[in-house]
Enzyme design. Sequence first.
Site, PDB file in Angstrom:
ATOM      1  N   ARG A  60       0.836  -1.195   0.000  1.00  0.00           N
ATOM      2  CA  ARG A  60       0.000   0.000   0.000  1.00  0.00           C
ATOM      3  C   ARG A  60       0.872   1.247   0.000  1.00  0.00           C
ATOM      4  NH1 ARG A  60      -4.503  -0.062   4.461  1.00  0.00           N
ATOM      5  NH2 ARG A  60      -5.285   1.649   3.163  1.00  0.00           N
ATOM      6  N   CYS A 118      -1.468   6.094   9.088  1.00  0.00           N
ATOM      7  CA  CYS A 118      -1.778   4.827   8.414  1.00  0.00           C
ATOM      8  C   CYS A 118      -2.850   5.128   7.374  1.00  0.00           C
ATOM      9  CB  CYS A 118      -2.217   3.774   9.430  1.00  0.00           C
ATOM     10  SG  CYS A 118      -3.643   4.255  10.430  1.00  0.00           S
TER      11      CYS A 118
END
Length: 279
Positions: A175, A234
């Site tokens: 990611r 995050c």
Amino acid sequence: MSHLLSAADLAHGIEDVVVLDVRWALTTANTGAGRADYEAGHVPGAFFVDLDTELAAPAGEGGRHPLPDPAVVQALARRAGITERSRVVVYDAKESYAAARAWWVLRWAGVPDVRVLDGGYAAWLAAGLPVSTEEPADRHGDFAVRPGQLPTLDAAGAARLAREGLLLDARAPERYAGEAEPIDPVAGHVPGAVNSPTAAWLAEDGSFRRDLAEVWKRVTDGREAQAGPVGVYCGSGVTAAHEMLALAQLGVDTVLYPGSWSEWIRDPSRPVATGSEPG
């Protein structure tokens, strides 16, 4: 002071603490699973806490899990009987991702003593400790929330820290690199942020690794944050708290970017980096 508590230590002092069960469904497909798991069995006396509605505001301009309304946190605290003198222990199923979010939010709201059950409910079961299916009655605590007791970063502050200090991206490497993005509409990372996957801080049983200092050494790899704390983000500000908990165990000061990647990409003028390096 350790921010973690073993199952044995919790069992020994359970009459003197407020216990919160923060089991959470990681995907929308499993919404409600946390509550169902709680009803099937939990640490005796634990109150269930819903992360999506009690530890976060509705998704919007602030990202997928913006900071919660202080009034909602106060209602949660009072329902569980929290006072200024309470010691609070939070846990989730195993890895403490959701529990760490509760640990951070409650401290941000002014609760002075919050610990996390290391290894979560799985550790409690593995220790052969008793479970309950009874939900405790409202304890009518008197805690007054004081939001802002922990510092936070906005997008501009995160960008500045990525340039001038150390900003950690706690998401999985694929990611971060922009190779895969299963949740958010844009892949990549904040330019200058260093990838530090949350999973790297965990042992196989879901507890925190015992060699956290070695993990931290590999993350920094010669990089040193300048004056000020280390920033962490995050996807939406949940698992970042887990990394902050690991670093708190090492005495490293950290600051959360609550909006995280899901808020960063809402402004198309903000730059996006891809690849395995900070960029």
